[in-house]
Design a protein around this motif. Structure first.
Motif, short mmCIF file in Angstrom:
data_model
loop_
_atom_site.label_atom_id
_atom_site.label_comp_id
_atom_site.label_asym_id
_atom_site.label_seq_id
_atom_site.Cartn_x
_atom_site.Cartn_y
_atom_site.Cartn_z
N GLN A 159 -2.71 16.14 6.01
CA GLN A 159 -2.96 14.72 5.78
C GLN A 159 -3.50 14.51 4.38
O GLN A 159 -4.44 15.18 3.96
CB GLN A 159 -3.95 14.19 6.82
CG GLN A 159 -4.23 12.72 6.67
CD GLN A 159 -5.17 12.22 7.73
OE1 GLN A 159 -4.92 12.38 8.91
NE2 GLN A 159 -6.27 11.64 7.30
N THR A 160 -2.92 13.56 3.65
CA THR A 160 -3.38 13.23 2.31
C THR A 160 -4.05 11.86 2.26
O THR A 160 -4.78 11.58 1.32
CB THR A 160 -2.23 13.27 1.29
OG1 THR A 160 -1.21 12.37 1.70
CG2 THR A 160 -1.67 14.68 1.17
N MET A 161 -3.80 11.01 3.25
CA MET A 161 -4.44 9.70 3.30
C MET A 161 -4.32 9.12 4.70
O MET A 161 -3.33 9.34 5.39
CB MET A 161 -3.79 8.73 2.32
CG MET A 161 -4.55 7.42 2.20
SD MET A 161 -3.76 6.23 1.13
CE MET A 161 -2.62 5.47 2.25
N LEU B 273 -0.56 6.41 7.49
CA LEU B 273 -0.85 7.83 7.38
C LEU B 273 0.08 8.43 6.33
O LEU B 273 1.27 8.09 6.30
CB LEU B 273 -0.61 8.55 8.71
CG LEU B 273 -1.58 8.29 9.84
CD1 LEU B 273 -1.04 8.86 11.15
CD2 LEU B 273 -2.93 8.92 9.52
N SER B 274 -0.44 9.34 5.52
CA SER B 274 0.37 10.02 4.53
C SER B 274 0.16 11.52 4.68
O SER B 274 -0.99 11.98 4.83
CB SER B 274 -0.04 9.55 3.12
OG SER B 274 0.67 10.26 2.15
N TYR B 275 1.25 12.29 4.64
CA TYR B 275 1.20 13.73 4.84
C TYR B 275 2.07 14.46 3.84
O TYR B 275 3.04 13.90 3.32
CB TYR B 275 1.71 14.09 6.25
CG TYR B 275 0.74 13.77 7.34
CD1 TYR B 275 -0.20 14.71 7.75
CD2 TYR B 275 0.76 12.54 7.97
CE1 TYR B 275 -1.10 14.42 8.76
CE2 TYR B 275 -0.14 12.24 8.98
CZ TYR B 275 -1.06 13.20 9.37
OH TYR B 275 -1.95 12.91 10.37
N GLU B 276 1.75 15.74 3.64
CA GLU B 276 2.59 16.65 2.86
C GLU B 276 2.75 17.95 3.63
O GLU B 276 1.85 18.37 4.35
CB GLU B 276 1.96 16.96 1.50
CG GLU B 276 1.97 15.79 0.55
CD GLU B 276 1.38 16.14 -0.81
OE1 GLU B 276 0.82 17.26 -0.97
OE2 GLU B 276 1.49 15.31 -1.72
N LYS B 277 3.92 18.57 3.45
CA LYS B 277 4.18 19.88 4.05
C LYS B 277 5.24 20.54 3.18
O LYS B 277 6.38 20.06 3.11
CB LYS B 277 4.69 19.72 5.49
CG LYS B 277 4.93 21.03 6.21
CD LYS B 277 5.39 20.76 7.63
CE LYS B 277 5.55 22.03 8.43
NZ LYS B 277 6.04 21.74 9.79
N VAL C 276 5.24 9.35 5.02
CA VAL C 276 4.33 8.21 5.14
C VAL C 276 4.72 7.47 6.41
O VAL C 276 5.89 7.11 6.60
CB VAL C 276 4.42 7.26 3.92
CG1 VAL C 276 3.52 6.05 4.13
CG2 VAL C 276 4.07 8.00 2.64
N LEU C 277 3.76 7.27 7.30
CA LEU C 277 3.99 6.54 8.55
C LEU C 277 3.12 5.29 8.53
O LEU C 277 1.91 5.38 8.35
CB LEU C 277 3.61 7.40 9.76
CG LEU C 277 4.46 8.64 10.02
CD1 LEU C 277 3.96 9.82 9.21
CD2 LEU C 277 4.46 8.97 11.49
N ALA D 50 0.84 -1.21 0.00
CA ALA D 50 0.00 0.00 0.00
C ALA D 50 0.87 1.25 0.00
O ALA D 50 0.57 2.22 -0.71
CB ALA D 50 -0.92 0.00 1.22
N ALA D 51 1.95 1.26 0.78
CA ALA D 51 2.85 2.41 0.81
C ALA D 51 3.53 2.59 -0.54
O ALA D 51 3.67 3.71 -1.03
CB ALA D 51 3.90 2.23 1.91
N LEU D 52 3.91 1.48 -1.16
CA LEU D 52 4.53 1.56 -2.48
C LEU D 52 3.54 2.10 -3.49
O LEU D 52 3.88 2.96 -4.31
CB LEU D 52 5.03 0.17 -2.91
CG LEU D 52 5.70 0.10 -4.28
CD1 LEU D 52 6.91 1.01 -4.33
CD2 LEU D 52 6.08 -1.32 -4.59
N ALA D 53 2.30 1.62 -3.44
CA ALA D 53 1.28 2.11 -4.37
C ALA D 53 1.03 3.60 -4.15
O ALA D 53 0.89 4.36 -5.11
CB ALA D 53 -0.02 1.33 -4.17
N LEU D 54 1.00 4.04 -2.90
CA LEU D 54 0.83 5.45 -2.59
C LEU D 54 1.98 6.27 -3.17
O LEU D 54 1.76 7.32 -3.76
CB LEU D 54 0.75 5.67 -1.08
CG LEU D 54 0.68 7.12 -0.61
CD1 LEU D 54 -0.63 7.75 -1.10
CD2 LEU D 54 0.78 7.18 0.89
#
Length: 165
Positions: free
Chosen positions: A120-122, A133-137, A143-144, A12-16
């Motif tokens: 948060q993006t996901m 959890l996925s974030y941007e800043k 990705v955690l 899932a992290a790879l796909a993200l």
């Protein structure tokens, strides 16, 4: 052959990551170039972090400590032990072990990242005690992922990427 739960979270992290890279051609090109070239930045020596005793062992301790330049605005649990570190130019991955439950650490991470200005993006949480959890800043992405280690703790993987846009 059934896929083990941690493998599903990794996929899932790879796909993200693939989806994020597909949406930003500059990021995708930079990622491809970074894979072709040797790392341009070496990990700093692990001597600058002072460790102190906690209920789980050494905070940031064990045989590995966080690099001195690890971003202060990234969630890390109160007690943890670093399992591995990887630095590949703009990509940094930290795998750590912490006491507790996935749900509690997931909630703590979400509150901490939101408080520190991350968008948060996901978010994903499944019934078998794994979460993502996925974030941007700015030009950074984080990705955690959280997985129950079936031994009273949680394995947390933190992936950081700079220069996303």
């Amino acid at each position: 052959m059934p896929i083990r739960l941690p493998a599903i979270v990794v996929l899932a992290a790879l796909a993200l990551s693939v989806v994020a890279l597909a949406g930003c051609p500059q990021s995708r090109d930079a990622f491809v170039e970074s894979a072709r070239e040797p790392a341009v930045r070496a990990l700093p020596a692990y001597t600058g972090q002072s460790a102190h005793a906690t209920a789980y062992g050494t905070h940031g301790g064990g045989t590995l400590d966080l690099p001195d330049d690890f971003p202060a605005d990234i969630y890390l649990p109160a007690d943890y032990r670093i399992n591995s570190l990887m630095d590949r130019g703009a990509l940094r991955v930290v795998s750590l072990q912490a006491p507790g439950q996935v749900s509690a650490l997931f909630g703590d991470a979400r509150a901490s990242m939101d408080h520190r200005g991350w968008k948060q993006t996901m978010a994903m949480h499944d019934a078998t005690d794994s979460a993502l959890l996925s974030y941007e800043k700015g030009d950074r992405a984080a990705v955690l992922s959280f997985n129950d280690d079936r031994g009273g703790g949680v394995t947390i993987n933190v992936q950081l990427r700079e220069g996303v846009h």
